[in-house]
Structures are given as structure tokens and as C-alpha cells.
Design a protein around this motif. Structure first.
Motif, PDB file in Angstrom:
ATOM      1  N   LEU A 142       0.828  -1.201   0.000  1.00 57.68           N
ATOM      2  CA  LEU A 142       0.000   0.000   0.000  1.00 57.68           C
ATOM      3  C   LEU A 142       0.867   1.257   0.000  1.00 57.68           C
ATOM      4  CD1 LEU A 142      -2.751   1.395   0.203  1.00 57.68           C
ATOM      5  CD2 LEU A 142      -2.615   1.117   2.704  1.00 57.68           C
ATOM      6  N   ARG A 143       1.909   1.243   0.797  1.00 59.01           N
ATOM      7  CA  ARG A 143       2.804   2.405   0.843  1.00 59.01           C
ATOM      8  C   ARG A 143       3.395   2.693  -0.544  1.00 59.01           C
ATOM      9  NH1 ARG A 143       6.222   4.200   5.243  1.00 59.01           N
ATOM     10  NH2 ARG A 143       5.941   2.198   6.297  1.00 59.01           N
ATOM     11  N   GLU A 144       3.869   1.646  -1.200  1.00 54.08           N
ATOM     12  CA  GLU A 144       4.438   1.809  -2.543  1.00 54.08           C
ATOM     13  C   GLU A 144       3.403   2.366  -3.503  1.00 54.08           C
ATOM     14  OE1 GLU A 144       6.297  -1.017  -6.114  1.00 54.08           O
ATOM     15  OE2 GLU A 144       5.066  -1.861  -4.512  1.00 54.08           O
ATOM     16  N   LEU A 145       2.187   1.828  -3.435  1.00 60.13           N
ATOM     17  CA  LEU A 145       1.109   2.251  -4.316  1.00 60.13           C
ATOM     18  C   LEU A 145       0.786   3.732  -4.121  1.00 60.13           C
ATOM     19  CD1 LEU A 145      -1.098   1.276  -6.298  1.00 60.13           C
ATOM     20  CD2 LEU A 145      -2.458   0.631  -4.314  1.00 60.13           C
ATOM     21  N   LEU A 146       0.715   4.168  -2.870  1.00 60.56           N
ATOM     22  CA  LEU A 146       0.374   5.556  -2.581  1.00 60.56           C
ATOM     23  C   LEU A 146       1.504   6.502  -2.953  1.00 60.56           C
ATOM     24  CD1 LEU A 146      -1.421   5.041   0.837  1.00 60.56           C
ATOM     25  CD2 LEU A 146      -2.482   5.548  -1.366  1.00 60.56           C
ATOM     26  N   GLU A 147       2.738   6.073  -2.753  1.00 62.58           N
ATOM     27  CA  GLU A 147       3.869   6.917  -3.164  1.00 62.58           C
ATOM     28  C   GLU A 147       3.829   7.155  -4.665  1.00 62.58           C
ATOM     29  OE1 GLU A 147       7.199   4.764  -1.698  1.00 62.58           O
ATOM     30  OE2 GLU A 147       7.091   5.623   0.321  1.00 62.58           O
ATOM     31  N   ASP A 148       3.503   6.110  -5.442  1.00 57.62           N
ATOM     32  CA  ASP A 148       3.389   6.267  -6.887  1.00 57.62           C
ATOM     33  C   ASP A 148       2.248   7.213  -7.257  1.00 57.62           C
ATOM     34  OD1 ASP A 148       5.485   4.532  -7.235  1.00 57.62           O
ATOM     35  OD2 ASP A 148       4.233   2.793  -7.728  1.00 57.62           O
ATOM     36  N   ALA A 149       1.225   7.287  -6.402  1.00 61.77           N
ATOM     37  CA  ALA A 149       0.085   8.164  -6.657  1.00 61.77           C
ATOM     38  C   ALA A 149       0.346   9.597  -6.200  1.00 61.77           C
ATOM     39  CB  ALA A 149      -1.161   7.613  -5.967  1.00 61.77           C
ATOM     40  N   GLY A 150       1.516   9.858  -5.611  1.00 61.13           N
ATOM     41  CA  GLY A 150       1.864  11.206  -5.190  1.00 61.13           C
ATOM     42  C   GLY A 150       1.497  11.530  -3.764  1.00 61.13           C
ATOM     43  N   ALA A 151       1.339  10.524  -2.919  1.00 63.29           N
ATOM     44  CA  ALA A 151       0.935  10.760  -1.536  1.00 63.29           C
ATOM     45  C   ALA A 151       2.150  10.988  -0.649  1.00 63.29           C
ATOM     46  CB  ALA A 151       0.140   9.569  -1.015  1.00 63.29           C
ATOM     47  N   SER A 152       1.942  11.807   0.371  1.00 64.29           N
ATOM     48  CA  SER A 152       2.896  11.974   1.468  1.00 64.29           C
ATOM     49  C   SER A 152       2.332  11.202   2.648  1.00 64.29           C
ATOM     50  CB  SER A 152       3.065  13.466   1.803  1.00 64.29           C
ATOM     51  OG  SER A 152       3.883  13.637   2.927  1.00 64.29           O
ATOM     52  N   ILE A 153       3.041  10.169   3.107  1.00 70.11           N
ATOM     53  CA  ILE A 153       2.425   9.137   3.949  1.00 70.11           C
ATOM     54  C   ILE A 153       2.911   9.211   5.382  1.00 70.11           C
ATOM     55  CG2 ILE A 153       2.150   6.641   4.221  1.00 70.11           C
ATOM     56  CD1 ILE A 153       2.744   6.473   1.158  1.00 70.11           C
ATOM     57  N   ARG A 154       1.966   9.046   6.274  1.00 70.40           N
ATOM     58  CA  ARG A 154       2.255   8.821   7.684  1.00 70.40           C
ATOM     59  C   ARG A 154       1.535   7.555   8.110  1.00 70.40           C
ATOM     60  NH1 ARG A 154      -0.218  11.765  12.886  1.00 70.40           N
ATOM     61  NH2 ARG A 154       1.269  11.077  14.479  1.00 70.40           N
ATOM     62  N   VAL A 155       2.214   6.682   8.803  1.00 74.80           N
ATOM     63  CA  VAL A 155       1.622   5.428   9.267  1.00 74.80           C
ATOM     64  C   VAL A 155       1.401   5.519  10.770  1.00 74.80           C
ATOM     65  CG1 VAL A 155       1.872   2.924   9.434  1.00 74.80           C
ATOM     66  CG2 VAL A 155       2.728   4.130   7.419  1.00 74.80           C
ATOM     67  N   ILE A 156       0.180   5.208  11.184  1.00 81.59           N
ATOM     68  CA  ILE A 156      -0.199   5.290  12.597  1.00 81.59           C
ATOM     69  C   ILE A 156      -0.727   3.928  13.024  1.00 81.59           C
ATOM     70  CG2 ILE A 156      -1.700   6.409  14.266  1.00 81.59           C
ATOM     71  CD1 ILE A 156      -1.892   8.769  12.283  1.00 81.59           C
ATOM     72  N   THR A 157      -0.285   3.483  14.167  1.00 81.88           N
ATOM     73  CA  THR A 157      -0.796   2.234  14.722  1.00 81.88           C
ATOM     74  C   THR A 157      -1.863   2.556  15.757  1.00 81.88           C
ATOM     75  OG1 THR A 157       1.301   1.146  14.375  1.00 81.88           O
ATOM     76  CG2 THR A 157      -0.223   0.097  15.913  1.00 81.88           C
ATOM     77  N   ALA A 158      -3.049   2.026  15.545  1.00 81.36           N
ATOM     78  CA  ALA A 158      -4.185   2.311  16.413  1.00 81.36           C
ATOM     79  C   ALA A 158      -4.352   1.236  17.464  1.00 81.36           C
ATOM     80  CB  ALA A 158      -5.453   2.419  15.580  1.00 81.36           C
ATOM     81  N   THR A 159      -4.668   1.689  18.674  1.00 79.55           N
ATOM     82  CA  THR A 159      -4.980   0.744  19.746  1.00 79.55           C
ATOM     83  C   THR A 159      -6.415   0.910  20.238  1.00 79.55           C
ATOM     84  OG1 THR A 159      -4.067   2.280  21.367  1.00 79.55           O
ATOM     85  CG2 THR A 159      -2.595   0.571  20.492  1.00 79.55           C
ATOM     86  N   SER A 160      -7.141   1.886  19.673  1.00 80.86           N
ATOM     87  CA  SER A 160      -8.547   2.091  20.033  1.00 80.86           C
ATOM     88  C   SER A 160      -9.284   2.535  18.778  1.00 80.86           C
ATOM     89  CB  SER A 160      -8.680   3.150  21.125  1.00 80.86           C
ATOM     90  OG  SER A 160      -8.289   4.418  20.625  1.00 80.86           O
TER      91      SER A 160
END
Length: 818
Positions: free
Chosen positions: A102-120
Motif C-alpha cells: 500500500l505504501r508503494e502504491l500511494l507513493e506512486d500516486a503522489g501521496a505523502s504518507i504517515r503510518v499510525i498504529t491504532a490501539t482504540s
């Protein structure tokens, strides 16, 4: 999986990232882009809802094509943009490879990505929000599906997913898997919906596979795939939602003749890398051992040897095991014969021990097997004893009504289930495998499998070709078929696979269609077309030539120019593996086409009365044809030794030869002694004591066409004969026998035999003996009056080889020299 703190980005190891990103490029990949002629998947166009109900109605908005076709699609119109700031919200156990893809796909689409791990259920996120994972591992999945008006994953089968995209307090996308594999597959569907851009339709996709086993079994004879080729296959499988690879190449000695020996050093390291790479792309790496040639089924020692071998590869991460019992002796040895009343009973004992004492004891996936009787749906004593004797959880493979099955029907599937007494039957499909026709590559779509076979089988594994990358189009077909059989479209699926391998160059894609046309015939299906586009152009040319017209010849001339250029044009394909695999066939096609161009010049010169020009063009044609019939394909036989230039590539399925024969006939009428003319024997009838294989009849050895052949159905015995009877007795000066598939490489033929002539069919005179060469030629110093010629077998063939005869010819004149 590694747990992740709620405030830190979700990451994966460099090894996993390399698997997810780097190897995909090696195949020449990216996700399949639909052919311009392929219809888009319309909203609501689905295989039907769960339990066979129709898919819900949807708005009439066209979507980018998605393959395999999802079970349910509902589009609400419009699209959302995934460029700019994007927050990916995952759970502590969300699948690593799904995230990295998914990260690779979004980078190709021009996204600036932040990944967050949710616990709630609540997470602070900026910009576009994409929630990834399962409802169990990511607590934000369920509420955000609700926010989009989408149902959750409850009730969706294993490997299924829900993909929802729309707006709720900004752009919102949810990729919810029923499990880790489903999460990964949701990302693969998102890739296709993006179609290389940054906008995704506002849509809800609810999807799951109708078959649980979908993949390949490397089970052919011949040159095993290279380590790199296997590595390159797994990203392709992941993108296409194939989940199974069974490792059982017939020429891996450690699987068969040396099955008790353990792997060492580089071989063990290679296996480890294969298992890791397959697992990273959600492909079950199944290890298949083939002990049946010398096992004692009731032996504790052989059982222990099996377990020790399995333990070695289980330490590498293998959880799926298989015992291959195909192509083995059917007689029990003395020790087993004293303990068991049949082969099936002995095999069932061995398999049940493995299932009970190893598979269940170690909580592994159910054991898999292919029985010794693996084809035909009708009952037999073996099938009854085998099927009713083994544990009901053991998965059993079946090849269809034959070893090669043009059709697999629901009727035969139901009968096979009953005959094998198995609720877990699945298909070892011998398509597009070419180990029985190593001169051929098969580039035709998967056809003839009923749309309801998911009701009877756990799935399919394709037995692919010796050429791994040339097998990819067919494997893409299996991916689409096995996921959703009712909505499988063979032509559309095949075109999309070719699009993917070709890349974005339209000239390359058109050239690939020209090449496919030359390799589309599947000889195991009656009526399978033979180079249909080339054949149509040849027919039009011949008709125009006979009418003295020029316009009808231009289509063939254009096609021949395209074929001549194939090796250069197809070099630009995205899939360089496909180029390397098929290069001998591209080159041979180019040489055949150049010869036809030369013959076209020859025919034009004959029309103009320019006989010297015609003879010169004929000589050029002859040189091209000689180059086209050279052995350029490598091979590996029973001795396990790899050898270059053993097989002549066969391309065009005799259509080139149709034109060639017609053109030579024209030259022979005007210049009967031209040195370029091929040798033609006197009219004769052929017969033999050897039974014929399928439709390879004796008449084909006297038809004047080396692209056709007689093929026996068994090895020759001493005393077997092949006999020619001349239509009219003659004073024979020349005898020629062409066996095997080409002049240069001994293969299926008669290795020991006498060549004889007779005036009355009763008294015979020997004129020579066969000595292991593929071609026998004899020029007689003095003519011998004869009405018959024959070959009498005087010794056994090595390795039990059968017999092929391309041409058996006798003549009252010597062939032209030059």
C-alpha cells in the motif's frame, strides 16, 4: 508479526520490503492494465452474492476493470483523490506486506504518507485516512466501514475482504481483510481501481475466492525452473491472488531418486529464500516429496526418513506437505506384499501415518497427495481402496478425464468425487505444460472448465511449461478462473495478462498478438486453431496468386514483415523473462517468415519470367528454412544433464509449411531441377506394426510435409516394422528416413534396425542399418527395382523411447545438389 507502539510508524524488515517491492519488478510487472478492448467492470457486475444470491444493484457507473472479478461491487459515483497527505491507520498485527505494498502504491500516486498504529477506535490523523487490517487487529476498521455505509467482514470467507472508498469528514478509504491474506488482496484491488493514477472511485467491493486452492504445481519433466524464476513468480501470484505453489520438479533428485537425502549448503539456503518469499506474498509453499519409486510403505525406517526430510524443510517455515505418488511402479515389493493386499492399501497406510503422526501432531495444513491412478472419473478397485482408505482430511489431486483434459465438466467432477470417495478433491491441471511437446510453447487461454466446479473442487493448480515466464499468461487465467469461475472470461483474462507482460508500448503489444497467433494451438484439444490469423492471410495470398491478382497478397506480406521483426520488437517488452524464454521461437518464426518473403519474391519473378531471379530467391528461401529448423532449445533428460541446442522450436503449426509446399510446387513446374527444391519421394502408402499415438497416423510419414509426423504409442520391439508400398514399382536410387523432431537431435526414433527393399513384398534385400542418428540416407550406386521398402527393428530403444517419423521416402532419382 511484531507488535507496534501506538505512536510509532508501522514498519517491516528490509527483507520483507525487498520481497514486496523489488521482486515485483523482476517479472516485468505492475498490476495488470486492462486491454483497450476489454470491458470495464460495471458497478454491480459481480459473480453474485454469498450463497449464490445475485449481487445487489448499483448505480450505472463504469469502473476500472478488476481481475479477478469481485463477487460484489457497488459504486456510488464520483471519485476521491489519494494524492497529498495520507494517514495509513493500521493495527498492531496488520499484515506487513499489505502495508508495504500500500505504501508503494500511494507513493506512486503522489501521496505523502504517515503510518499510525491504532490501539482504540479513535485515532488522530491528518489528510486522507486509509484504514488497513482486519477487524480483529485494527479497532478502527469497523466504525469507519459504518461511516461509509458499508457492512463489516463478518460472514466473508477466508482470504476475502471489504474495500470501501468515499467521504466521511474528508476522504476515507477502508481496506478490511477477513484475515491477513484478505488484507493483502484488498490492496491489490485498490491498485487496479487506481489504474496508475491517484483517483479511486467511490465504491464498496465485497469479495472472496470461490476456490481455496489457486496456483501452480511445478511438476513437469525437463529443465527445472531456475531459483530466480521461482522467486519472480511469487510477486506475480500475490498481485493476481494466487495462493499456492507446489514444489515438485521431476528432475530434482532430492525429491525422487535421492528422496531420503537431506539438503545441504546452497540448496538449503535457496529453499529457505523460496519459502520466505512465497510467504511474504501470501503464497503457501507446499513441499512435495516423491518416494514411490523405491519406498517400502510399511517400513518404519522409510516413514522416519520422510519425517526427517519434512522436518528439515519445516524448519524453513514450510507448513504444507505433499506426497506425490504419480508415475511410479504399481507392484509392491516383497516386504509390502506380505503386509498389504494392494498398492492402494499400502499407500493409504503410509499417508495416514503422516497425517496422524506428523501433520496433525504439528498442527500443520492437511496433507496433500496425487494418487498413482490420477486420471479418469470412473471407479476402479484402486480408487475405491485408496479414497476410502485415507484420512478424509487428505487433499487428493486429479488431472481430469485424461492426463491432458480439454474439458473438465461438473458431471465428471461429481463422478470423480464419488470414485475417489473424497470431499477434498482438487485438480492437477496439465495445462499449459509442454514437457511432452518440448518443441512447443502454448500461448492460448485456459478454456473448457465449467463455471460451477467450485461446487466440487477445492481448487486448481496448473502444471506450467518448462519456460517459467512464458507460463505467466496462463497462470493469470487460473487466478481469474479459480477466484470467480462464473464470471471468468477466457479471452478477456488472457488479453489482460498479455497487456501486463507487454507494458505500455502499443507496437510491442501488437507484435505480441502476432507472436501469440503462431503459438495458439493446443494439440490436446480437437479443433484447436492453428495460427488462425497467419492461416487466413496465407489462404488469401494463394487465392490471389491463382487469380493473378496483387491486392489479396498484401495482408500476408504485412504480417511476414511483422514476424521477421519480432525478435527486435519484442525486446522492448516489460517482461524480459518472457522475452528470454521465448527467444528461440521468436527467432525461428522470424526465419520462417523471411523464407516466405523470399518465396514471395520467387513467385513474383516466376510470374515475370525472370527465372534467374526466381532461382536466386529460392536459394535465399532455402537458407532461411534451414536456419529455422536448427535445434536451438536446451533440454534435460533422464540423466539430469543440461544440454544446449537439443530441440528445434516448432512455431506456426504447419501453416508456414502450407505456403512453402505451394511455392515449391510452382517452382518445380517451371524449374524442376532447381537445386533449392526439397526432395520429394514417390507416391506410397505407409503401414506399421506399431500402434499410433492419438492422431499421429502412419500416413503422415509420406505426406511430403516434415512438420507432420507418425508417432507410436509405445516403444518398438524387435521384429516391429514400418513399411512403404509404392503406388507404382520403380528403379529405386535413393532412400531417406527422417525420425525424431529434427535432423540434428536423436530422440523418439528407431535406434537399431535394418532398412530393406523388396520387389514382391516377400523377399527383402538389406541396403543399410540404423545407427542412432535421427536421419538415415542411402544413395544406391545401382538402381534396385522395388515396390516396397521397410525398416525392421533389430534392438530395443534406450530408455523405452517411442518412435516418431517425419518422412519416409524412396525415389527413382537422386535429390538435387546445392
Amino acid at each position: 508479526m511484531t507488535p507496534h507502539a501506538s505512536t510509532t510508524p508501522h514498519t517491516s524488515s528490509s527483507v520483507t520490503r525487498r520481497r514486496a517491492l523489488g521482486l515485483a519488478a523482476a517479472v516485468g510487472g505492475g498490476i495488470a492494465v486492462a486491454s483497450s478492448a476489454a470491458p470495464a467492470l460495471a458497478a454491480g457486475d459481480a459473480a453474485g452474492a454469498h450463497a449464490g444470491q445475485p449481487a445487489p444493484a448499483a448505480n450505472s457507473t463504469d469502473l476500472p476493470p478488476v481481475r479477478p472479478v469481485p463477487q460484489q461491487v457497488t459504486a456510488s459515483g464520483g471519485a476521491v483523490n489519494l494524492a497529498g497527505k495520507v494517514s495509513i491507520i493500521v493495527g498492531p498485527e496488520t499484515d506487513d506486506v499489505a502495508l508495504e505494498t500500500l505504501r508503494e502504491l500511494l507513493e506512486d500516486a503522489g501521496a505523502s504518507i504517515r503510518v499510525i498504529t491504532a490501539t482504540s477506535e479513535r485515532t488522530t490523523a491528518q489528510g486522507t485516512r486509509i484504514h488497513l487490517g482486519t477487524e480483529a487487529d485494527n479497532p478502527t476498521i469497523a466504525p469507519n466501514l459504518t461511516a461509509l455505509g458499508a457492512d463489516g467482514t463478518k460472514g466473508i470467507d477466508a482470504e476475502g475482504y471489504v474495500l470501501a472508498a468515499g467521504r466521511s469528514k474528508g476522504v476515507l478509504v477502508v481496506l478490511a481483510g477477513a484475515d491477513a491474506a484478505g488484507t493483502f488482496y484488498a490492496v491489490q484491488t485498490l491498485r487496479q481501481l487506481l489504474s496508475g493514477g491517484s483517483r479511486v472511485p467511490q465504491v464498496e467491493v465485497r469479495d472472496w475466492p470461490l476456490m481455496s486452492i489457486r496456483g501452480s504445481i511445478e511438476g513437469f519433466y525437463g529443465i527445472p525452473w531456475s531459483h530466480q524464476a521461482r522467486l519472480d513468480h511469487f510477486p506475480f501470484y500475490g498481485r493476481h491472488k494466487l495462493n499456492t505453489y507446489i514444489y515438485t520438479p521431476k528432475d530434482d533428485l532430492l525429491l525422487r531418486s535421492k528422496w531420503r537425502d537431506l539438503y545441504e549448503d546452497e540448496a538449503l539456503a535457496d529453499l529457505r529464500e523460496l519459502v520466505e518469499t512465497a510467504t511474504a506474498h501470501h503464497v503457501h509453499f507446499t513441499y512435495a516429496l516423491s518416494p514411490g519409486n523405491d519406498i517400502t510403505y510399511g517400513s518404519d525406517e522409510d516413514f522416519a526418513a520422510t519425517v526427517t526430510k519434512f522436518d528439515q524443510v519445516r524448519d524453513l517455515g514450510v507448513t504444507s506437505f505433499y506426497i506425490a505418488l504419480d508415475d511410479i511402479p504399481t507392484d509392491l515389493n516383497d516386504e509390502d506384499a506380505a503386509q498389504f493386499d494392494s498398492l492402494a492399501a499400502a499407500q493409504a497406510h503410509y499417508l495416514n501415518r503422516l497425517q496422524d503422526e506428523y501433520v496433525k501432531a504439528n498442527d500443520l495444513e492437511p496433507l496433500q497427495t496425487v494418487p498413482t491412478e490420477y486420471s479418469g472419473s470412473g471407479p476402479s478397485d484402486y480408487k475405491t481402496a485408496f479414497g476410502s482408505g485415507i484420512d478424509g482430511d487428505v487433499r487428493v489431486q486429479w488431472t481430469g478425464e485424461g492426463v491432458f483434459s480439454p474439458q473438465v465438466t461438473a458431471e465428471s467432477a461429481k463422478t470423480a468425487q464419488e470414485s475417489y470417495h473424497s470431499e477434498h478433491l482438487y485438480v492437477w491441471d496439465n495445462f499449459p505444460v509442454n514437457d511432452g511437446r518440448r518443441d512447443r510453447i502454448f500461448l492460448n487461454p485456459l478454456e473448457g472448465r465449467d463455471a460451477t466446479l467450485h461446487e466440487y473442487f477445492d481448487g486448481f493448480t496448473a502444471n506450467p511449461m518448462i519456460e517459467p515466464y512464458a507460463s505467466l499468461p496462463s497462470l493469470a487465467n487460473y487466478a481469474d478462473y479459480c477466484w470467480n469461475p462464473p464470471h471468468y472470461d477466457a479471452e478477456d483474462s488472457f488479453a489482460a495478462a498479455l497487456d501486463e507482460l507487454a507494458g505500455n508500448d502499443r507496437q510491442v503489444r501488437r507484435a505480441l498478438d502476432v507472436f501469440v497467433d503462431l503459438n495458439v494451438h493446443w494439440p490436446y484439444r480437437d479443433g484447436s486453431p492453428k495460427a488462425p490469423a497467419l492461416a487466413a492471410d496465407v489462404d488469401a495470398y494463394v487465392e490471389a496468386y491463382e487469380a493473378g491478382s496483387q491486392p489479396g497478397r498484401e495482408a500476408l506480406r504485412t504480417r511476414l514483415n511483422q514476424i521477421v521483426k519480432l525478435p527486435r520488437t519484442l525486446e522492448a517488452m516489460d517482461s524480459q523473462g518472457f522475452v528470454a524464454d521465448t527467444k528461440p521461437w521468436m527467432v525461428a518464426a522470424s526465419q520462417w517468415a523471411q523464407g516466405l518473403k523470399d518465396q514471395d519474391r520467387m513467385l513474383t519473378a516466376l510470374e515475370d519470367g525472370a527465372l534467374k531471379k526466381a532461382s536466386k530467391a529460392a536459394a535465399s528461401a532455402k537458407a532461411s528454412f534451414e536456419a529455422a529448423t536448427a535445434a536451438t532449445v536446451p533440454d534435460q533428460r533422464e540423466d539430469g544433464v543440461y544440454k544446449e541446442d537439443q530441440i528445434t522450436p516448432s512455431v506456426g503449426d504447419g501453416i508456414f509449411e502450407v505456403f512453402i509446399a505451394r511455392a515449391w510446387a510452382e517452382l518445380r513446374d517451371v524449374l524442376p531441377d532447381d537445386p533449392s527444391l526439397p526432395f520429394v519421394g514417390l507416391p506410397a502408402t505407409a503401414s506399421t506394426t506399431l500402434e499410433q499415438y492419438k492422431d499421429y497416423a502412419p500416413a503422415l510419414m509420406v505426406d511430403g510435409d516434415e512438420s507432420t509426423m507418425f508417432w507410436s504409442a509405445r516403444a518398438p520391439k524387435v521384429g516391429d516394422t514400418i513399411t512403404l508400398e509404392l503406388t507404382t514399382p520403380a528403379d529405386v536410387r535413393f532412400v531417406q528416413l527422417k525420425m525424431a523432431k529434427n535432423d540434428d537431435t536423436p530422440a523418439d526414433q528407431i535406434y537399431a534396425g535394418d532398412v530393406e527393399l523388396s520387389a514382391d513384398g516377400e523377399d527383402w534385400t538389406r541396403i543399410g542399418s540404423l545407427s542412432g542418428d535421427a536421419v538415415f540416407t542411402k544413395e544406391l550406386a545401382q538402381p534396385v527395382h522395388a515396390g516396397w521398402a521397410r525398416v525392421s527393428v533389430t534392438g530395443k530403444n534406450p530408455g523405452g523411447k517411442w518412435v516418431q517419423v517425419r518422412e519416409f521416402a524412396i525415389s527413382d532419382r537422386l535429390p538435387a545438389k546445392g
